[in-house]
Design a protein around this motif. Structure first.
Motif, PDB file in Angstrom:
ATOM      1  N   LYS A 125       0.836  -1.214   0.000  1.00 24.81           N
ATOM      2  CA  LYS A 125       0.000   0.000   0.000  1.00 24.81           C
ATOM      3  C   LYS A 125       0.865   1.258   0.000  1.00 24.81           C
ATOM      4  CE  LYS A 125      -4.073  -1.861   2.329  1.00 24.81           C
ATOM      5  NZ  LYS A 125      -4.866  -1.851   3.562  1.00 24.81           N
ATOM      6  N   GLY A 126       1.930   1.183   0.832  1.00 26.83           N
ATOM      7  CA  GLY A 126       2.857   2.325   0.866  1.00 26.83           C
ATOM      8  C   GLY A 126       3.504   2.559  -0.489  1.00 26.83           C
ATOM      9  N   LEU A 127       3.930   1.474  -1.138  1.00 23.26           N
ATOM     10  CA  LEU A 127       4.550   1.595  -2.454  1.00 23.26           C
ATOM     11  C   LEU A 127       3.551   2.121  -3.481  1.00 23.26           C
ATOM     12  CD1 LEU A 127       6.712  -1.648  -2.623  1.00 23.26           C
ATOM     13  CD2 LEU A 127       7.551   0.696  -2.463  1.00 23.26           C
ATOM     14  N   VAL A 128       2.309   1.600  -3.419  1.00 22.95           N
ATOM     15  CA  VAL A 128       1.259   2.062  -4.343  1.00 22.95           C
ATOM     16  C   VAL A 128       0.979   3.542  -4.098  1.00 22.95           C
ATOM     17  CG1 VAL A 128      -1.194   1.843  -4.903  1.00 22.95           C
ATOM     18  CG2 VAL A 128       0.233  -0.190  -4.724  1.00 22.95           C
ATOM     19  N   ALA A 129       0.921   3.945  -2.821  1.00 20.66           N
ATOM     20  CA  ALA A 129       0.670   5.351  -2.505  1.00 20.66           C
ATOM     21  C   ALA A 129       1.807   6.220  -3.024  1.00 20.66           C
ATOM     22  CB  ALA A 129       0.506   5.528  -1.004  1.00 20.66           C
ATOM     23  N   ASP A 130       3.053   5.785  -2.825  1.00 23.54           N
ATOM     24  CA  ASP A 130       4.205   6.551  -3.324  1.00 23.54           C
ATOM     25  C   ASP A 130       4.160   6.649  -4.843  1.00 23.54           C
ATOM     26  OD1 ASP A 130       5.166   6.999  -0.792  1.00 23.54           O
ATOM     27  OD2 ASP A 130       6.682   5.389  -0.855  1.00 23.54           O
ATOM     28  N   LEU A 131       3.849   5.514  -5.474  1.00 23.82           N
ATOM     29  CA  LEU A 131       3.760   5.520  -6.941  1.00 23.82           C
ATOM     30  C   LEU A 131       2.637   6.428  -7.410  1.00 23.82           C
ATOM     31  CD1 LEU A 131       4.347   1.870  -8.093  1.00 23.82           C
ATOM     32  CD2 LEU A 131       5.093   3.888  -9.312  1.00 23.82           C
ATOM     33  N   SER A 132       1.498   6.330  -6.721  1.00 29.53           N
ATOM     34  CA  SER A 132       0.360   7.180  -7.097  1.00 29.53           C
ATOM     35  C   SER A 132       0.717   8.657  -6.960  1.00 29.53           C
ATOM     36  CB  SER A 132      -0.852   6.876  -6.229  1.00 29.53           C
ATOM     37  OG  SER A 132      -1.256   5.566  -6.436  1.00 29.53           O
ATOM     38  N   LEU A 133       1.403   8.981  -5.859  1.00 32.90           N
ATOM     39  CA  LEU A 133       1.808  10.376  -5.656  1.00 32.90           C
ATOM     40  C   LEU A 133       2.779  10.819  -6.742  1.00 32.90           C
ATOM     41  CD1 LEU A 133       2.278  10.701  -1.791  1.00 32.90           C
ATOM     42  CD2 LEU A 133       0.563  11.805  -3.216  1.00 32.90           C
ATOM     43  N   ASP A 134       3.729   9.922  -7.079  1.00 30.88           N
ATOM     44  CA  ASP A 134       4.676  10.266  -8.137  1.00 30.88           C
ATOM     45  C   ASP A 134       3.952  10.495  -9.463  1.00 30.88           C
ATOM     46  OD1 ASP A 134       6.831  10.167  -6.451  1.00 30.88           O
ATOM     47  OD2 ASP A 134       7.460   8.132  -7.043  1.00 30.88           O
ATOM     48  N   ALA A 136       0.724  11.186  -9.846  1.00 35.66           N
ATOM     49  CA  ALA A 136      -0.129  12.379  -9.735  1.00 35.66           C
ATOM     50  C   ALA A 136       0.703  13.644  -9.846  1.00 35.66           C
ATOM     51  CB  ALA A 136      -0.885  12.342  -8.416  1.00 35.66           C
ATOM     52  N   GLU A 137       1.874  13.631  -9.237  1.00 36.91           N
ATOM     53  CA  GLU A 137       2.750  14.811  -9.296  1.00 36.91           C
ATOM     54  C   GLU A 137       3.172  15.095 -10.729  1.00 36.91           C
ATOM     55  OE1 GLU A 137       7.135  16.172  -7.685  1.00 36.91           O
ATOM     56  OE2 GLU A 137       6.115  14.495  -6.712  1.00 36.91           O
ATOM     57  N   LYS A 138       3.546  14.028 -11.444  1.00 33.84           N
ATOM     58  CA  LYS A 138       3.970  14.208 -12.827  1.00 33.84           C
ATOM     59  C   LYS A 138       2.818  14.688 -13.685  1.00 33.84           C
ATOM     60  CE  LYS A 138       7.842  11.079 -12.720  1.00 33.84           C
ATOM     61  NZ  LYS A 138       8.440   9.858 -13.141  1.00 33.84           N
ATOM     62  N   VAL A 139       1.599  14.092 -13.443  1.00 34.19           N
ATOM     63  CA  VAL A 139       0.425  14.514 -14.224  1.00 34.19           C
ATOM     64  C   VAL A 139       0.102  15.964 -13.910  1.00 34.19           C
ATOM     65  CG1 VAL A 139      -2.063  14.161 -14.462  1.00 34.19           C
ATOM     66  CG2 VAL A 139      -0.530  12.214 -14.495  1.00 34.19           C
ATOM     67  N   LEU A 140       0.143  16.349 -12.643  1.00 31.95           N
ATOM     68  CA  LEU A 140      -0.180  17.731 -12.265  1.00 31.95           C
ATOM     69  C   LEU A 140       0.869  18.698 -12.807  1.00 31.95           C
ATOM     70  CD1 LEU A 140      -1.505  17.471  -8.620  1.00 31.95           C
ATOM     71  CD2 LEU A 140      -2.773  18.103 -10.650  1.00 31.95           C
ATOM     72  N   ARG A 141       2.093  18.328 -12.769  1.00 28.39           N
ATOM     73  CA  ARG A 141       3.119  19.199 -13.318  1.00 28.39           C
ATOM     74  C   ARG A 141       2.891  19.433 -14.797  1.00 28.39           C
ATOM     75  NH1 ARG A 141       8.716  17.537 -10.392  1.00 28.39           N
ATOM     76  NH2 ARG A 141       8.123  18.512  -8.452  1.00 28.39           N
ATOM     77  N   LYS A 142       2.527  18.338 -15.452  1.00 32.62           N
ATOM     78  CA  LYS A 142       2.275  18.451 -16.882  1.00 32.62           C
ATOM     79  C   LYS A 142       1.077  19.342 -17.124  1.00 32.62           C
ATOM     80  CE  LYS A 142       3.529  16.591 -20.793  1.00 32.62           C
ATOM     81  NZ  LYS A 142       4.795  16.785 -21.358  1.00 32.62           N
TER      82      LYS A 142
END
Length: 164
Positions: A125-134, A136-142
């Motif tokens: 779950k922690g890895l999925v959350a980190d991946l999701s944040l990464d 989401a961050e990349k999508v939001l930056r874009k």
């Protein structure tokens, strides 16, 4: 034939001598011999009686010995039966104890497996959350590289916030 037939005088003196010897024997020897024979007869009767008593005693001892042997066999059988029962009880107790220990080990193993599973799920779950944040961050930056998109996003957040 005169030589073979004895004379009357010889027969007379032999008879007198025989009667004297018989009288002396009867007076002096016959009584002690008869007493010795009676004593011997009594000793033999006593010995026979003692032998009969000894035979009875031996028979009694034999019967007593047989009774004691029977009692000893019964006691031995009883002890063997008790020992077998005790061995079976110990075996059953050992089986029960082994079953309890096995059940506890299985429970402990299940608990450890469950704990490891929960730990692994939390890690995933922690890895999925980190991946999701990464992501989401990349999508939001874009998306937020453009100024208009940033303003629209801020307005959307403001609408979602409710003032009490």
């Amino acid at each position: 034939m005169d030589l073979v037939t004895p004379g009357v005088g010889l027969i007379f003196w032999q008879t007198v001598t025989f009667l004297i010897v018989l009288g002396l024997l009867a007076a002096f020897v016959w009584k002690p011999i008869m007493e010795a024979l009676r004593a011997r007869e009594g000793f033999i009767e006593d010995s026979l009686s003692a032998a009969e008593n000894a035979k009875k005693d031996i028979e009694k001892l034999k019967n007593d010995n047989e009774y004691l042997m029977q009692e000893a066999r019964l006691e031995r059988d009883k002890m063997l039966k008790e020992a077998a029962e005790l061995a079976n009880k110990i075996k059953e107790d050992a089986k029960d104890e082994t079953s309890k220990i096995t059940a506890k080990m299985i429970e402990d193993a299940k608990a450890v497996i469950q704990a490891e599973k929960s730990s692994a799920l939390n890690e995933v779950k922690g890895l999925v959350a980190d991946l999701s944040l990464d992501v989401a961050e990349k999508v939001l930056r874009k998306k937020l590289e453009e100024k208009k998109a940033q303003e629209d996003l801020v307005e959307e957040f403001i609408k979602d916030i409710k003032v009490n």
